[in-house]
Design a protein around this motif. Structure first.
Motif, PDB file in Angstrom:
ATOM      1  N   UNK A   1       5.820  -0.564  17.338  1.00  0.00           N
ATOM      2  CA  UNK A   1       7.051   0.181  17.075  1.00  0.00           C
ATOM      3  C   UNK A   1       7.111   0.685  15.640  1.00  0.00           C
ATOM      4  N   UNK A   2       6.683  -0.148  14.683  1.00  0.00           N
ATOM      5  CA  UNK A   2       6.819   0.210  13.270  1.00  0.00           C
ATOM      6  C   UNK A   2       5.859   1.305  12.837  1.00  0.00           C
ATOM      7  N   UNK A   3       4.915   1.661  13.695  1.00  0.00           N
ATOM      8  CA  UNK A   3       3.956   2.693  13.322  1.00  0.00           C
ATOM      9  C   UNK A   3       4.452   4.108  13.474  1.00  0.00           C
ATOM     10  N   UNK A   4       5.684   4.278  13.960  1.00  0.00           N
ATOM     11  CA  UNK A   4       6.185   5.618  14.293  1.00  0.00           C
ATOM     12  C   UNK A   4       7.676   5.729  13.990  1.00  0.00           C
TER      13      UNK A   4
ATOM     14  N   UNK B   1       6.059  11.294  11.924  1.00  0.00           N
ATOM     15  CA  UNK B   1       5.611   9.906  12.045  1.00  0.00           C
ATOM     16  C   UNK B   1       4.684   9.549  10.892  1.00  0.00           C
ATOM     17  N   UNK B   2       3.721  10.419  10.663  1.00  0.00           N
ATOM     18  CA  UNK B   2       2.723  10.174   9.624  1.00  0.00           C
ATOM     19  C   UNK B   2       3.356  10.199   8.239  1.00  0.00           C
ATOM     20  N   UNK B   3       4.244  11.148   8.000  1.00  0.00           N
ATOM     21  CA  UNK B   3       4.900  11.237   6.696  1.00  0.00           C
ATOM     22  C   UNK B   3       5.724   9.985   6.425  1.00  0.00           C
ATOM     23  N   UNK B   4       6.477   9.532   7.432  1.00  0.00           N
ATOM     24  CA  UNK B   4       7.297   8.334   7.225  1.00  0.00           C
ATOM     25  C   UNK B   4       6.424   7.113   6.990  1.00  0.00           C
ATOM     26  N   UNK B   5       5.379   6.944   7.806  1.00  0.00           N
ATOM     27  CA  UNK B   5       4.563   5.735   7.734  1.00  0.00           C
ATOM     28  C   UNK B   5       3.874   5.618   6.378  1.00  0.00           C
ATOM     29  N   UNK B   6       3.392   6.714   5.852  1.00  0.00           N
ATOM     30  CA  UNK B   6       2.708   6.697   4.559  1.00  0.00           C
ATOM     31  C   UNK B   6       3.661   6.785   3.381  1.00  0.00           C
ATOM     32  N   UNK B   7       4.879   7.268   3.621  1.00  0.00           N
ATOM     33  CA  UNK B   7       5.801   7.514   2.531  1.00  0.00           C
ATOM     34  C   UNK B   7       5.533   8.822   1.811  1.00  0.00           C
ATOM     35  N   UNK B   8       4.642   9.646   2.342  1.00  0.00           N
ATOM     36  CA  UNK B   8       4.343  10.948   1.739  1.00  0.00           C
ATOM     37  C   UNK B   8       5.420  11.966   2.101  1.00  0.00           C
TER      38      UNK B   8
ATOM     39  N   UNK C   1      -3.093   7.122  -3.425  1.00  0.00           N
ATOM     40  CA  UNK C   1      -2.594   8.289  -2.695  1.00  0.00           C
ATOM     41  C   UNK C   1      -1.086   8.292  -2.538  1.00  0.00           C
ATOM     42  N   UNK C   2      -0.453   7.138  -2.604  1.00  0.00           N
ATOM     43  CA  UNK C   2       0.979   7.057  -2.276  1.00  0.00           C
ATOM     44  C   UNK C   2       1.860   6.572  -3.421  1.00  0.00           C
ATOM     45  N   UNK C   3       1.272   6.054  -4.487  1.00  0.00           N
ATOM     46  CA  UNK C   3       2.070   5.451  -5.561  1.00  0.00           C
ATOM     47  C   UNK C   3       3.086   6.398  -6.195  1.00  0.00           C
ATOM     48  N   UNK C   4       2.736   7.675  -6.271  1.00  0.00           N
ATOM     49  CA  UNK C   4       3.643   8.609  -6.934  1.00  0.00           C
ATOM     50  C   UNK C   4       5.008   8.658  -6.256  1.00  0.00           C
ATOM     51  N   UNK C   5       5.054   8.299  -4.984  1.00  0.00           N
ATOM     52  CA  UNK C   5       6.319   8.322  -4.250  1.00  0.00           C
ATOM     53  C   UNK C   5       7.160   7.093  -4.536  1.00  0.00           C
ATOM     54  N   UNK C   6       6.539   5.924  -4.591  1.00  0.00           N
ATOM     55  CA  UNK C   6       7.318   4.687  -4.741  1.00  0.00           C
ATOM     56  C   UNK C   6       7.580   4.333  -6.205  1.00  0.00           C
ATOM     57  N   UNK C   7       6.650   4.656  -7.088  1.00  0.00           N
ATOM     58  CA  UNK C   7       6.830   4.294  -8.491  1.00  0.00           C
ATOM     59  C   UNK C   7       7.888   5.140  -9.181  1.00  0.00           C
TER      60      UNK C   7
ATOM     61  N   UNK D   1       0.803  -1.230   0.000  1.00  0.00           N
ATOM     62  CA  UNK D   1       0.000   0.000   0.000  1.00  0.00           C
ATOM     63  C   UNK D   1       0.830   1.271   0.000  1.00  0.00           C
ATOM     64  N   UNK D   2       2.049   1.223   0.556  1.00  0.00           N
ATOM     65  CA  UNK D   2       2.873   2.437   0.631  1.00  0.00           C
ATOM     66  C   UNK D   2       4.295   2.032   1.002  1.00  0.00           C
ATOM     67  N   UNK D   3       5.238   2.932   0.783  1.00  0.00           N
ATOM     68  CA  UNK D   3       6.640   2.769   1.158  1.00  0.00           C
ATOM     69  C   UNK D   3       7.319   1.600   0.454  1.00  0.00           C
ATOM     70  N   UNK D   4       6.656   0.965  -0.513  1.00  0.00           N
ATOM     71  CA  UNK D   4       7.253  -0.204  -1.138  1.00  0.00           C
ATOM     72  C   UNK D   4       7.402  -1.355  -0.172  1.00  0.00           C
ATOM     73  N   UNK D   5       6.540  -1.408   0.863  1.00  0.00           N
ATOM     74  CA  UNK D   5       6.616  -2.420   1.903  1.00  0.00           C
ATOM     75  C   UNK D   5       5.321  -3.217   1.944  1.00  0.00           C
ATOM     76  N   UNK D   6       5.438  -4.538   2.080  1.00  0.00           N
ATOM     77  CA  UNK D   6       4.269  -5.405   2.115  1.00  0.00           C
ATOM     78  C   UNK D   6       3.508  -5.205   3.421  1.00  0.00           C
ATOM     79  N   UNK D   7       2.182  -5.080   3.317  1.00  0.00           N
ATOM     80  CA  UNK D   7       1.299  -4.975   4.470  1.00  0.00           C
ATOM     81  C   UNK D   7       0.063  -5.848   4.255  1.00  0.00           C
TER      82      UNK D   7
END
Length: 397
Positions: free
Chosen positions: A305-308, A231-238, A105-111, A86-92
């Motif tokens: 832990x990974x949420x922040x 925290x939010x920017x990192x978690x979403x990759x935005x 919402x997030x693809x533009x960052x990872x693609x 879903x985001x950050x190029x990381x499996x969830x």
């Protein structure tokens, strides 16, 4: 008046928001099936780290007491949850209806980095296009039964494509990241199989643009508790600017509130570090007075832990290397005492099984008190409980 939160307040609200307290939302409706409760956890959590498949299952199960692996498998089989990027190029693991709009919402960052990666792999755009074409034909032919990764690669070979082994991950990531495929039903190997997303996900939610950023902000706040914009920017990759836009939109709609952080001595934290965002509903007395569980047994890569990016409320920074040895990105399973990490653990690969707890220095681990949690873990996995052993690790240096 702006609410001020101490480190203890932040911890308490975070643990409750993460579904780890006795009064948590994660208990679900009593009449709900196990699959419904597991899907409810995934939906509330928005996304749960899923790169380690075994750990992802317990991350869901620990938040749905009394559930079992079969319930996780049923939630996948019933198309309630999927596994993808879903985001950050990381499996969830994500609720099926949420994966599409989150990627939008997030693809533009990872693609943006994909062409450079393909150049490194020696894969031309023309070859990628052919691999995608063959993949989609194979997935269409498989239908809802799905395909193993190996079976998909066999289809490439049968189509006469001269492909390299190190291309496989990129191609599968590409078709999933772009919403053409997802991991759905559980296969014979015990892991989810690839299916066509458009056939598997029957009722996708629709958000785009500013609405998607606002929805991300609101949902993240509900399931993570107080947080900072980074925290939010990192978690979403935005970007921070995009993250802030989502937060402000949610605040203006009355769905988010701002708060200020206080340090352990009660003094206000200055600057950006002192500015918190929080779900207004999480500041009520029922949450602020919720008792933190004495002990909790969490999976590797848990969102606790990974949420922040700022994890100081949950973990002493001096112990970070014990959670991520060598800082290699591999987060070990953790033991919490009243919401804070005090040890790591692993399953013993012996005939009798059981768990080995690696305590932090100067931390007392009550093995008998952990026995019920060990039984919960064993019941979820359908294995013998075994005993609990506690070891004191050498200094991490």
């Amino acid at each position: 008046m702006t609410e001020t939160l101490s480190p203890t307040d932040v911890l308490r609200v975070r643990v409750h928001a993460l579904g780890l307290t006795a009064t948590s939302w994660a208990r679900g409706e009593p009449e709900a099936s196990g699959a419904e409760r597991i899907a409810g956890v995934a939906r509330r959590m928005l996304a749960v780290q899923g790169q380690d498949w075994r750990s992802a299952r317990w991350a869901l199960g620990v938040r749905a007491p009394g559930s079992a692996i079969a319930d996780v498998e049923a939630a996948f089989a019933e198309r309630r949850i999927v596994r993808s990027w879903p985001m950050r190029g990381t499996v969830h693991v994500v609720a099926a209806e949420d994966i599409g709009w989150m990627q939008g919402a997030t693809n533009h960052r990872v693609l943006a980095g994909a062409p450079k990666r393909r150049a490194f792999l020696g894969m031309s755009d023309a070859v990628l296009e052919r691999l995608v074409e063959v993949s989609l034909v194979a997935l269409d032919a498989a239908g809802t039964a799905g395909l193993e990764r190996d079976a998909l690669a066999e289809a490439w070979t049968e189509a006469g494509i001269d492909w390299q082994s190190n291309w496989r991950y990129h191609v599968i990531w590409w078709i999933c990241q772009n919403g053409m495929a997802t991991f759905g039903p559980i296969g014979p190997s015990g892991e989810p199989l690839l299916v066509r997303a458009e056939h598997w996900i029957t009722a996708p939610r629709q958000y785009s643009g500013d609405d998607a950023l606002r929805e991300l902000a609101v949902r993240y706040a509900r399931c993570r508790g107080p947080f900072r914009v980074n925290d939010f920017a990192w978690w979403t990759g935005l970007t921070v600017a995009e993250a802030r836009a989502g937060l402000v939109a949610a605040r203006d709609a009355g769905e988010l509130a701002e708060a200020r952080a206080r340090d352990a001595s009660g003094d206000p934290v200055s600057g950006a570090a002192g500015r918190l965002w929080v779900d207004p509903g999480s500041l009520g007395s029922a949450v602020s007075e919720a008792r933190l569980p004495e002990w909790t047994l969490l999976a590797a890569f848990d969102e606790h832990l990974l949420g922040y990016t700022d994890r100081t409320a949950q973990l002493d920074q001096q112990h970070f290397d014990r959670i991520v040895p060598g800082r290699n990105g591999m987060f070990l399973p953790t033991v919490l005492r009243k919401g804070r990490v005090v040890a790591t653990w692993k399953r013993l690969r012996t005939k009798t099984g059981g768990l080995e707890i690696a305590s932090f220095p100067d931390t007392g681990i009550d093995a008998p008190a952990l026995a019920p949690l060990s039984r919960d873990w064993a019941d979820f996995h359908g294995v013998e409980t075994g005993g609990i052993s506690v070891v004191q690790p050498a200094d991490a240096g």
